[in-house]
Design an enzyme around this catalytic site. Structure first.
Site, short mmCIF file in Angstrom:
data_model
loop_
_atom_site.label_atom_id
_atom_site.label_comp_id
_atom_site.label_asym_id
_atom_site.label_seq_id
_atom_site.Cartn_x
_atom_site.Cartn_y
_atom_site.Cartn_z
N TYR A 134 -77.68 -4.22 13.82
CA TYR A 134 -78.06 -3.77 12.40
C TYR A 134 -78.13 -2.02 12.44
O TYR A 134 -77.84 -1.34 13.21
CB TYR A 134 -79.74 -4.08 12.46
CG TYR A 134 -80.37 -4.22 12.74
CD1 TYR A 134 -81.06 -2.48 13.36
CD2 TYR A 134 -80.79 -4.75 14.08
CE1 TYR A 134 -81.70 -2.35 14.30
CE2 TYR A 134 -81.75 -4.82 15.48
CZ TYR A 134 -82.21 -3.53 15.47
OH TYR A 134 -83.31 -3.10 16.71
N LYS A 183 -82.93 11.85 21.82
CA LYS A 183 -83.50 10.78 21.32
C LYS A 183 -83.36 10.96 19.87
O LYS A 183 -83.90 12.48 19.26
CB LYS A 183 -84.91 10.59 22.00
CG LYS A 183 -85.01 10.25 23.03
CD LYS A 183 -84.89 8.87 23.34
CE LYS A 183 -86.63 8.34 22.30
NZ LYS A 183 -87.36 8.53 23.17
N HIS A 184 -83.37 9.98 18.83
CA HIS A 184 -83.32 10.10 17.58
C HIS A 184 -82.39 11.45 17.10
O HIS A 184 -83.16 11.43 16.15
CB HIS A 184 -84.99 9.88 17.01
CG HIS A 184 -85.23 8.54 17.11
ND1 HIS A 184 -85.04 7.17 16.79
CD2 HIS A 184 -86.31 8.77 17.92
CE1 HIS A 184 -85.34 6.48 17.34
NE2 HIS A 184 -86.44 7.02 17.80
N HIS A 242 -78.48 18.91 9.39
CA HIS A 242 -79.88 17.92 8.75
C HIS A 242 -78.36 15.93 8.92
O HIS A 242 -77.38 16.85 8.57
CB HIS A 242 -79.47 18.04 6.90
CG HIS A 242 -80.90 19.93 7.17
ND1 HIS A 242 -81.85 18.62 7.63
CD2 HIS A 242 -80.57 20.29 7.01
CE1 HIS A 242 -82.69 20.20 7.58
NE2 HIS A 242 -81.52 21.29 7.08
N GLY A 282 -86.41 6.58 27.64
CA GLY A 282 -84.94 5.44 26.50
C GLY A 282 -84.54 6.78 26.14
O GLY A 282 -83.64 6.14 24.67
N ILE A 291 -41.19 6.76 -0.88
CA ILE A 291 -41.51 5.08 -1.46
C ILE A 291 -40.34 4.21 -1.23
O ILE A 291 -41.87 3.11 -1.71
CB ILE A 291 -39.86 5.68 -3.02
CG1 ILE A 291 -40.35 7.14 -3.03
CG2 ILE A 291 -40.37 4.70 -4.57
CD1 ILE A 291 -41.65 7.32 -4.22
N GLY A 309 -31.66 4.35 11.45
CA GLY A 309 -32.34 4.49 13.19
C GLY A 309 -32.90 3.21 13.51
O GLY A 309 -32.00 3.56 14.67
N THR A 310 -33.64 2.23 13.01
CA THR A 310 -34.09 1.66 13.50
C THR A 310 -33.07 0.11 13.58
O THR A 310 -33.07 -0.49 14.30
CB THR A 310 -35.28 0.98 12.22
OG1 THR A 310 -36.25 1.59 12.05
CG2 THR A 310 -35.91 -0.96 13.03
N ASN A 348 -85.70 21.89 10.18
CA ASN A 348 -85.76 23.55 10.81
C ASN A 348 -86.45 22.74 12.36
O ASN A 348 -86.56 21.91 12.67
CB ASN A 348 -86.78 23.97 10.34
CG ASN A 348 -86.95 24.94 8.99
OD1 ASN A 348 -85.98 25.43 8.12
ND2 ASN A 348 -87.99 25.23 8.34
N ASP A 387 -80.90 4.46 27.76
CA ASP A 387 -80.43 3.13 26.79
C ASP A 387 -79.00 3.60 26.84
O ASP A 387 -77.78 2.64 26.48
CB ASP A 387 -79.76 3.43 24.94
CG ASP A 387 -81.45 2.80 24.73
OD1 ASP A 387 -82.46 2.14 25.40
OD2 ASP A 387 -81.92 2.62 23.40
#
Length: 614
Positions: free
Chosen positions: A228, A287-288, A614, A338, A140, A50-51, A454, A361
Site C-alpha cells: 500500500y 525515520k519518516h 520538502h 524501526g 522514422i 548492420g543487423t 524547516n 526495517d
C-alpha cells in the site's frame, strides 16, 4: 459487416505461429542467439544494414529488406522500411478476406514478428552536434514499424528489448507460437517506448527554440507493486522507473514499502554526499523521510563506549562503516527504533552484526560481503529489506513530483556541501574553526539537506546529536533539536551510566528507560512499570544535577537549512554547548544574529547556500 466480423474473429486467435520475422536493432545484445533460435523454428529472417551483416557473420541466412521489397534504400537511408510490403505485411488483418486478397495481389507476405529497439534520443544527441545533425538522428522507420506491429498485435508480435528474448523463446517452445497475452503485453510496452521516444524529441526540439515552457512527457515502467502507499487504505501503490532507465537500487532481500523507499532514496543520497565531502565512511538512520541520526567514522571516547553499550575491546574491532552506523544510531536511539539505515561503503560482517541486534526495517548500501548478506537476510525472519544502490546512477538534472493533479518540476538539489563552503567566517573566532569543526559543519549541513524543513541539526565529533525537523518557526526547530542534544549529553551522566537493569531487559527497553530517567516526568502508573526494570530503584536525576552537567557541554556545531531570522535561535542554542554555527545567511537580521554569536563567543560561518527540503 462481414469484414468487421472477420477482423474481430482474427483478433481472438490465441496462439500465432511465427513464419517471418523482421529484425532491425541498434542494441545487438543477444540478437544472434535469439535469431538462431528463430531459425531453428524455420522462421524466415528479414533484416537491414548492420543487423543483417552481424547475423550473416554468425552463419544465419538473412534476406535484406531491399531484396524483399525490390526497392533500394534511398534518400540517404531515410527510406528503407517505409514500404507497402513491410507495413502491409505487418498491418494486414489475418482472416479478413479483402486484406488477404489485396496482400496476394500486391505480393505482400505476412510478417509475424518485428524485433527492433530505438536508441534513446537523449543519448543520440548527447554528444552535441548542431540542430540539423540532431534532426537527422530522428528515427522514422523504427517507430513506424513498431507502431504497425503493436497495432496489429492480434496477429503480430513486437519485441523491443533484449530482456524480452527469453520470454518469447519460452512462449514459442511451450505453445508453438506467441500467445495473445504476450502480444498484448509487448504491444503496450512498445507504445510506451514510442511515447517516450517522441517525448524526448519534443522536449529537445522545444528547448532548441528557447521557449520557457517546453512540452514534457514522461513515460514510466512499472517495476513492482507495493502493499500500500503511506497508509493501508491507499491502494493501489507501486514503484516505477522512467522508461529506458532503471531504479537506483536492486532488491536483494525483503519486500520494501512506500515509506521504506522514500527513506532509502533520501538516506542513500545523504551518506553518498557525506562520503564524497569528508572522505570518511558515513551512515544514517532514517525515520519518516528525515534522519534521526547521521555520522562519519570517528573513534569513540571511553564514556561514549559505556553510553552506547560497547566494550572497549569491541570498539577497537569496529570497522569504519560499522563505527559510522553505531554513531548514527546512537544520535537518537529512541527515534531510530524501526529505522531504515544507509551506509556509504560495502557492508561488512561487523556492521551487519550491529544491525542484527537493533530493531530496524532495512538498509541500502553500495554492496555487501557474503558474510554480511547472510546475516542480514536472516534478520526479521527473512523479511529484513536489503537494497543494493546502483553504481554511478544518474537521476537526471530535473526532478518531478505530482501533487493533487499538479506536476512540480525543479532542478535537483545536487550541490554538495564541502569545506569550500566554510570559508566565510562572520565572527571574530576564525582561528577556532579547525579541521574537525569544519568536518562537523559538513556533517550537520548535509544531514539537514535531507531533513524535512524547516530544520536545524547539532553535531559533535562527526555525528549528529540532535535533529529538529519540519517546524514552522526556526526557533522551534532549535528547541526541538536542543531537547535531543540535552538527552544525548545527559546519557553520559554518571547516574545514567550507572543504572542497574535486571537481567533480560531488552536493549531498546534499556534505551527508552534511560531517556525517561533523564526526562523524569513520569505518571504514577508509568513509574511503577519503569521501576520494575531495575535491580535497584534509581535515585532521581535532579534538575540541578542536569543543569550542572550541561554546563560542561561545549564544542557543539549547529547548522540551519536557512538563515536565522532573529537572535532568539542563537540565545536558545547557547544552552546546549554550541560553539560553532553554520548557516546560509542573507537575512536582514544577519548583523543582529552575528552580534549574538559574538556575545556567546561562537564562531559563525555563512555558506550562502539554502538547503530547504520538502
Amino acid at each position: 459487416m462481414a469484414h468487421i466480423l472477420s477482423a474481430v474473429a482474427g483478433s481472438q486467435q490465441d496462439v500465432v505461429p511465427t513464419t517471418r520475422a523482421l529484425i532491425s536493432v541498434s542494441d545487438k545484445t543477444g540478437i544472434v542467439d535469439f535469431c538462431k533460435f528463430l531459425a531453428s523454428k524455420n522462421v524466415h529472417l528479414l533484416s537491414t544494414g548492420g543487423t543483417a551483416k552481424k547475423l550473416r557473420e554468425a552463419g544465419l541466412e538473412v534476406m535484406d529488406v531491399s531484396e524483399y521489397t525490390q526497392s533500394p534504400e534511398c534518400l540517404d537511408g531515410r527510406v528503407k522500411t517505409l514500404h507497402p510490403k513491410i507495413h502491409g505485411g505487418l498491418l494486414g488483418v489475418r482472416g479478413n478476406k479483402d486484406h488477404e486478397a489485396q496482400m496476394e495481389e500486391n505480393g505482400i507476405g505476412k510478417i509475424d514478428m518485428t524485433i527492433l529497439n530505438l536508441y534513446p534520443f537523449e543519448q543520440t544527441v548527447k554528444g552535441g552536434g548542431d540542430f540539423n545533425q540532431c534532426i537527422e538522428n530522428i528515427d522514422i522507420g523504427g517507430p513506424s514499424m513498431l507502431r504497425s506491429t503493436a497495432k496489429n498485435h492480434a496477429a503480430t508480435t513486437i519485441v523491443t528489448s533484449p530482456d524480452q528474448y527469453e520470454e518469447v523463446q519460452k512462449c514459442i517452445e511451450e505453445n508453438g507460437g506467441t500467445t495473445l497475452a504476450l502480444r498484448k503485453k509487448f504491444a503496450a510496452r512498445a507504445f510506451s517506448l514510442s511515447a517516450a521516444y517522441d517525448s524526448a524529441i519534443a522536449n529537445w526540439f522545444t528547448n532548441q527554440l528557447g521557449e520557457e515552457k517546453p512540452v514534457t512527457t514522461r513515460v514510466y515502467k512499472p517495476e513492482f507493486p507495493l502493499k500500500y502507499g503511506c497508509n493501508p487504505h491507499q491502494k493501489p501503490a507501486g514503484i516505477s522507473s522512467v522508461l529506458n532507465s532503471k531504479l537506483p537500487f536492486d532488491v536483494l532481500n525483503g519486500v520494501p514499502g512506500y515509506i521504506n523507499l522514500l527513506d532509502a532514496a533520501n538516506a542513500w543520497q545523504l551518506v553518498k554526499e557525506l562520503r564524497e565531502a569528508t572522505g570518511l565512511a558515513a551512515a544514517t538512520s532514517f525515520k519518516h523521510v528525515s534522519p534521526a541520526g547521521a555520522a562519519v567514522a570517528v573513534p569513540l571516547s571511553d564514556v561514549e563506549c559505556v553510553a552506547y553499550e560497547v566494550t572497549p575491546e569491541a570498539a577497537k574491532e569496529l570497522t569504519p562503516v560499522a563505527l559510522a552506523y553505531l554513531r548514527a544510531r546512537n544520535a537518537d536511539p529512541m527515534c531510530s527504533f524501526g529505522d531504515f539505515a544507509a551506509v556509504s561503503d560495502v557492508v561488512d560482517e561487523a556492521t551487519a552484526l550491529i544491525l542484527k541486534k537493533e530493531v530496524s526495517d532495512g538498509i541500502i548500501a553500495p554492496g555487501y560481503t557474503p558474510e554480511a548478506l547472510t546475516i542480514l537476510k536472516s534478520k526479521k525472519g527473512g523479511k529484513f529489506i536489503v537494497l543494493e544502490a546502483t553504481k554511478d546512477y544518474d537521476p537526471g538534472q530535473i526532478e518531478y513530483r505530482d501533487v493533487y493533479g499538479m506536476t512540480f518540476a525543479q532542478k535537483r538539489n545536487d550541490i554538495i556541501i564541502t569545506k569550500d563552503h566554510m570559508t566565510e567566517i562572520a565572527t571574530s573566532k576564525k582561528e577556532a574553526v579547525t579541521d574537525s569543526v569544519v568536518r562537523d559543519m559538513i556533517v550537520a549541513s548535509i544531514c539537514i539537506k535531507y531533513t524535512q524543513s524547516n530544520s536545524v541539526g547539532f553535531a559533535k565529533d562527526g555525528m549528529m546529536v540532535g535533529v529538529g525537523a519540519g517546524q514552522q518557526s526556526r526557533v522551534d526547530c532549535v528547541k526541538l533539536a536542543g531537547r535531543k542534544v540535552k538527552t544525548w549529553y545527559l546519557r553520559q551522566h554518571e547516574k545514567v551510566l550507572g543504572l542497574k537493569f535486571k537481567a533480560g531487559v531488552k536493549r531498546q527497553d534499556r534505551v527508552n528507560a534511560r531517556v525517561r530517567y533523564i526526562e523524569g516526568d513520569f505518571t504514577p502508573e508509568e513509574r511503577i512499570r519503569w521501576e520494575a526494570q531495575f535491580e535497584e530503584v534509581p535515585e532521581p536525576l535532579t534538575t540541578s544535577e542536569k543543569e550542572e552537567f550541561m554546563k560542561q557541554a561545549d564544542g557543539i556545531t549547529i547548522s540551519s537549512d536557512a538563515f536565522f531570522p532573529f537572535r532568539d535561535s542563537i540565545d536558545h542554542a547557547s544552552k546546549y554547548g554550541v560553539s560553532y554555527i553554520v548557516q546560509p545567511g542573507g537575512s536582514v537580521q544577519d548583523k543582529q544574529v552575528t552580534a549574538a554569536a559574538e556575545e556567546y563567543g561562537m564562531a559563525m560561518c555563512m555558506t550562502g547556500v539554502r538547503l530547504f527540503h520538502h
